[in-house]
Design a protein around this motif. Structure first.
Motif, short mmCIF file in Angstrom:
data_model
loop_
_atom_site.label_atom_id
_atom_site.label_comp_id
_atom_site.label_asym_id
_atom_site.label_seq_id
_atom_site.Cartn_x
_atom_site.Cartn_y
_atom_site.Cartn_z
N GLU A 55 -88.53 -2.68 10.87
CA GLU A 55 -87.86 -1.58 11.55
C GLU A 55 -88.26 -1.56 13.01
OE1 GLU A 55 -88.95 1.83 9.28
OE2 GLU A 55 -87.50 1.39 7.70
N ARG A 56 -87.33 -1.08 13.84
CA ARG A 56 -87.62 -0.99 15.26
C ARG A 56 -87.91 0.45 15.61
NH1 ARG A 56 -83.50 -3.82 18.19
NH2 ARG A 56 -84.17 -2.73 20.03
N ASP A 57 -88.56 0.68 16.73
CA ASP A 57 -89.01 2.02 17.06
C ASP A 57 -88.13 2.72 18.07
OD1 ASP A 57 -89.57 0.76 19.44
OD2 ASP A 57 -91.75 0.97 19.31
N GLY A 58 -87.07 2.09 18.55
CA GLY A 58 -86.17 2.74 19.49
C GLY A 58 -86.55 2.55 20.94
N SER A 59 -87.64 1.91 21.23
CA SER A 59 -88.02 1.73 22.63
C SER A 59 -88.60 0.33 22.86
CB SER A 59 -89.05 2.78 23.04
OG SER A 59 -90.21 2.67 22.25
N GLY A 60 -88.11 -0.60 22.15
CA GLY A 60 -88.56 -1.96 22.28
C GLY A 60 -88.08 -2.67 21.06
N GLY A 61 -88.87 -3.48 20.45
CA GLY A 61 -88.50 -3.79 19.11
C GLY A 61 -88.48 -5.22 18.71
N PHE B 137 -78.42 2.26 22.48
CA PHE B 137 -77.88 1.98 21.15
C PHE B 137 -78.55 0.75 20.58
CE2 PHE B 137 -74.41 4.68 22.64
CZ PHE B 137 -74.14 5.44 21.50
N ALA B 138 -78.98 0.85 19.33
CA ALA B 138 -79.59 -0.28 18.63
C ALA B 138 -78.50 -1.31 18.26
CB ALA B 138 -80.31 0.22 17.38
N PRO B 139 -78.90 -2.53 17.93
CA PRO B 139 -77.91 -3.58 17.64
C PRO B 139 -76.94 -3.24 16.50
CG PRO B 139 -80.06 -4.57 18.00
CD PRO B 139 -80.27 -3.08 17.99
N LEU B 140 -77.37 -2.44 15.53
CA LEU B 140 -76.49 -2.12 14.40
C LEU B 140 -75.69 -0.83 14.63
CD1 LEU B 140 -78.66 -3.05 11.29
CD2 LEU B 140 -77.16 -4.49 12.70
N SER B 141 -75.80 -0.24 15.81
CA SER B 141 -74.98 0.93 16.15
C SER B 141 -73.81 0.44 16.99
CB SER B 141 -75.81 1.95 16.93
OG SER B 141 -76.87 2.45 16.15
N ARG B 142 -72.65 0.24 16.33
CA ARG B 142 -71.53 -0.39 17.03
C ARG B 142 -70.29 -0.36 16.16
NH1 ARG B 142 -71.91 -6.87 16.67
NH2 ARG B 142 -69.71 -6.50 16.27
N PHE B 143 -69.18 -0.85 16.72
CA PHE B 143 -67.95 -1.06 15.95
C PHE B 143 -68.03 -2.37 15.19
CE2 PHE B 143 -66.11 1.80 19.21
CZ PHE B 143 -65.44 2.68 18.38
N TRP B 144 -67.40 -2.38 14.00
CA TRP B 144 -67.31 -3.60 13.20
C TRP B 144 -65.90 -3.73 12.65
CZ3 TRP B 144 -72.13 -6.05 12.73
CH2 TRP B 144 -73.26 -5.25 12.96
N ARG B 145 -65.42 -4.94 12.59
CA ARG B 145 -64.14 -5.19 11.92
C ARG B 145 -64.36 -5.15 10.41
NH1 ARG B 145 -59.53 -6.72 14.18
NH2 ARG B 145 -59.48 -7.47 16.34
N THR B 146 -63.41 -4.55 9.73
CA THR B 146 -63.42 -4.55 8.27
C THR B 146 -62.18 -5.29 7.79
OG1 THR B 146 -62.22 -2.47 8.11
CG2 THR B 146 -64.63 -2.34 8.24
N ALA B 147 -62.02 -5.36 6.48
CA ALA B 147 -60.87 -6.08 5.93
C ALA B 147 -59.55 -5.44 6.32
CB ALA B 147 -60.99 -6.13 4.40
N ASP B 148 -59.57 -4.13 6.61
CA ASP B 148 -58.30 -3.44 6.92
C ASP B 148 -58.35 -2.61 8.20
OD1 ASP B 148 -60.07 -1.52 6.08
OD2 ASP B 148 -58.69 -0.56 4.66
N GLY B 149 -59.36 -2.78 9.02
CA GLY B 149 -59.42 -1.98 10.25
C GLY B 149 -60.78 -2.06 10.91
N TRP B 150 -61.32 -0.87 11.24
CA TRP B 150 -62.58 -0.81 11.96
C TRP B 150 -63.46 0.29 11.38
CZ3 TRP B 150 -63.85 -4.10 16.01
CH2 TRP B 150 -62.81 -4.85 16.55
N VAL B 151 -64.76 0.11 11.53
CA VAL B 151 -65.72 1.14 11.18
C VAL B 151 -66.79 1.15 12.26
CG1 VAL B 151 -67.26 -0.34 9.82
CG2 VAL B 151 -67.07 2.09 9.26
N ARG B 152 -67.35 2.34 12.51
CA ARG B 152 -68.48 2.41 13.43
C ARG B 152 -69.70 2.93 12.70
NH1 ARG B 152 -68.88 3.51 19.85
NH2 ARG B 152 -71.12 3.14 19.97
#
Length: 476
Positions: free
Chosen positions: A132-138, A94-109
Motif C-alpha cells: 500500500e502507498r501512503d499518499g505522499s510518495g510510495g 491522484f494515485a495511479p488507480l484513481s482514473r478512468f478505465w475502458r470497460t467492455a461497454d463504456g467507461w468507469v472511474r
C-alpha cells in the motif's frame, strides 16, 4: 443559472444584500463547457456575503461591508491542491488507480487514493492488493505500471455497471459513466432534484446566541466560535478552513486508524488544529469537546456516525443551541444515500464527465468544483445559521450534497434570478497574484489565498497547517 442571487436565496439571506457584491470578471478563468465559473462566483460570493452580514451584526455596523468576488482568486483557490508546494515539492493529487478505465461497454472511474480504498478495489477485481502507498510518495513506478495494466485488463472484459456494483459491494469506489439523460432517469437524481440546494432547519429550542462585539480590524465574524471538524478530503475541510480564516477556533478530529493523506491535509489544514481521537475508546474526551462546541461539521456518509450518537438530533439533545452542518457525496436520501463518493465520481455519475469529454473520451471540470463550491456554501450556511441564532435562538442544521450541487451546475434542478453588478477587468493570465508563501512545521508552503473577501475582512489565516493528528484533543 448558477448565480449568486440563487445561492443567497437558498441560504435564506435577505435578497437586498446581494447588491453589496461586485464581481471582477476575468476571461480565461475556469473555462469549461458547463458554467463552472458562475458556480464558483455564486458559492464564494454567498459565503463572503454571509461573513460580511455576521460581521456587520457583531460590530453594529450601519451597513454590511462590501463584498468583492474576483475570478482570478476563484480560479486559483478552486485548484488550491494543485498550487500547493511543500518545500518546492508538488503534492500527490491522484494515485495511479484513481482514473478512468475502458470497460467492455463504456467507461468507469475509480477512486483509490486512500490505501483502504485501493485494497478494496483490487479485492473486488480479484487482484492482490500488494504493497500500500501512503499518499505522499510510495510505490515503485514499475510496480504501479504493472498494476495499472492488470486492472485495465480485468476491467476491459466487464461492463461498467457490473464493475460499479461489484466494487461498491466490496466497500470500494467505482462509478460508471452516465450521460445527463441517464442520470436524470436515475432514482437518486429524482431524490436530489426535489430538495433544496441547501437544506436548513431548526434543532430544538435554545436562547438567542450572544456573541461578543467585534472591534478593530480585521473583522472576524466567526471569532469566539468553536468548530468541531469531523470532515475529510476536500469539501468539508474547505468549509472549515474558511471558518478558520474568519476567526473560528477549528479543531479537526480524525480516527487514528485512518490518517489523512499528508498533502491533502497540508492544503486544507490552514487555520486549524488537528487531533486523532478514537470516538469509541475515547468517548469521554469527545463528549468534553462537544460540550464546548458551537458548531459541528461532518463529512462522512449519512448515518455513518449515528452509532456514535452523532446524528444532528442526538448532538443537539446533548448540546442545545448547536449548529450541525452535514456534507455528503450523494445526499441523505435515496438508494445511493449511504454510498461513498468523491467529486471526481459524482462528475462521472451525473453526466458532467460526458458533457466535458470529447472524441469518445470522458472529461472533467477544470477543478474539483463540486467539492470547493459545496465547501464554500457549507461555510456560508454555518455563518447564516449563526446570524439567525443571534436573533431568535434555537439549534440549527444545514445539509449539502455534492450531487445536488452537480444538479444545479448542469441545470437539472432549479436555479434562477439576476446576479450582482459586474466589472470587466484583465484576463486571467496567471495564478501568481493570488498565491502566498508561508512557513510551517511541515515546511515552507506555497499556497492559494482564500477567495472570500469583504471590506476590512481577513486576508490570510492566523496559523499554517501542522502535521496531521499531532494536536491535543481539547479546546484552547
Amino acid at each position: 443559472m448558477t448565480d449568486i442571487s440563487f445561492a443567497w436565496s437558498a441560504l435564506g439571506g435577505d435578497p437586498g444584500l446581494v447588491q453589496r457584491i461586485t464581481t471582477v470578471v476575468r476571461e480565461g478563468a475556469l473555462t469549461a463547457r458547463l458554467p463552472v465559473r458562475d458556480l464558483a462566483r455564486a458559492c464564494v460570493g454567498a459565503c463572503a456575503l454571509a461573513a460580511a452580514e455576521l460581521a456587520a451584526r457583531r460590530a453594529a455596523l450601519a451597513e454590511v461591508p462590501a463584498v468583492r468576488v474576483d475570478d482570478g482568486a476563484l480560479a486559483t483557490a478552486f485548484v488550491s491542491e494543485r498550487h500547493l508546494l511543500i518545500e518546492g515539492r508538488a503534492p500527490v493529487t491522484f494515485a495511479p488507480l484513481s482514473r478512468f478505465w475502458r470497460t467492455a461497454d463504456g467507461w468507469v472511474r475509480t477512486h483509490a487514493n486512500y490505501p483502504h480504498h485501493r485494497a478494496r478495489l483490487l479485492t473486488a477485481l480479484g487482484l492482490p492488493s500488494g504493497e500500500e502507498r501512503d499518499g505522499s510518495g510510495g510505490r515503485d513506478g514499475d510496480q504501479d505500471d504493472a498494476l495499472v495494466a492488470s486492472v485495465a485488463s480485468v476491467l476491459a472484459e466487464r461492463s461498467a455497471l457490473d464493475v460499479e456494483e461489484a466494487v461498491y459491494a466490496a466497500g470500494g469506489l467505482a462509478v460508471a459513466l452516465r450521460t445527463p439523460e441517464e442520470w436524470a432517469a436515475h432514482p437518486q437524481h429524482a431524490e436530489l432534484a426535489a430538495r433544496p440546494l441547501v437544506e436548513r432547519g431548526r434543532l430544538g429550542a435554545a436562547r438567542a446566541r450572544v456573541l461578543p462585539s467585534l472591534t478593530g480590524t480585521p473583522l472576524l465574524p466567526a471569532a469566539g466560535v468553536r468548530v468541531l471538524d469531523l470532515t475529510r478530503v476536500i469539501a468539508g475541510p474547505v468549509a472549515t478552513r474558511t471558518l478558520a480564516l474568519l476567526g473560528a477556533d477549528v479543531l479537526r478530529v480524525d480516527p487514528p486508524h485512518l490518517p489523512e493523506l499528508a498533502d491533502q491535509h497540508a492544503d486544507t489544514g490552514f487555520g486549524k488544529r488537528s487531533a486523532a481521537l478514537d470516538l469509541a475508546a475515547d468517548r469521554a474526551a469527545f463528549e468534553e469537546l462537544l460540550a464546548g462546541a458551537d458548531v459541528v461539521v461532518t463529512g462522512y456518509r449519512p448515518g455513518a456516525l449515528d452509532r456514535f450518537g452523532l446524528s444532528p438530533e442526538a448532538l443537539a439533545e446533548r448540546r442545545p443551541g448547536l449548529v450541525v452542518a452535514e456534507l455528503s457525496a450523494w445526499g441523505a436520501y435515496g438508494p445511493w444515500a449511504r454510498r461513498r463518493g468523491f467529486d471526481s465520481l459524482v462528475q462521472v455519475a451525473t453526466g458532467i464527465a460526458a458533457v466535458e469529454g470529447g472524441d469518445g473520451q470522458p472529461g472533467a471540470l477544470p477543478a474539483q468544483a463540486l467539492d470547493h463550491g459545496s465547501g464554500y456554501l457549507l461555510a456560508a450556511a454555518v455563518l447564516r445559521a449563526l446570524t439567525e441564532q443571534s436573533r431568535d435562538g434555537g439549534g440549527r442544521f444545514v445539509r449539502l450534497a455534492l450531487a445536488r450541487t452537480a444538479a444545479w451546475l448542469t441545470g437539472t434542478a432549479p436555479g434562477a434570478a439576476r446576479g450582482p453588478e459586474r466589472v470587466q477587468d484583465a484576463p486571467y493570465d496567471s495564478p501568481a497574484p493570488w498565491l502566498d508563501e508561508t512557513g510551517s512545521r511541515i515546511g515552507r508552503l506555497r499556497h492559494a489565498r482564500s477567495p472570500v473577501a469583504f471590506t476590512d475582512g481577513p486576508t490570510t489565516w492566523t496559523r499554517p497547517p501542522g502535521p496531521w493528528g499531532t494536536d491535543a484533543p481539547h479546546w484552547t
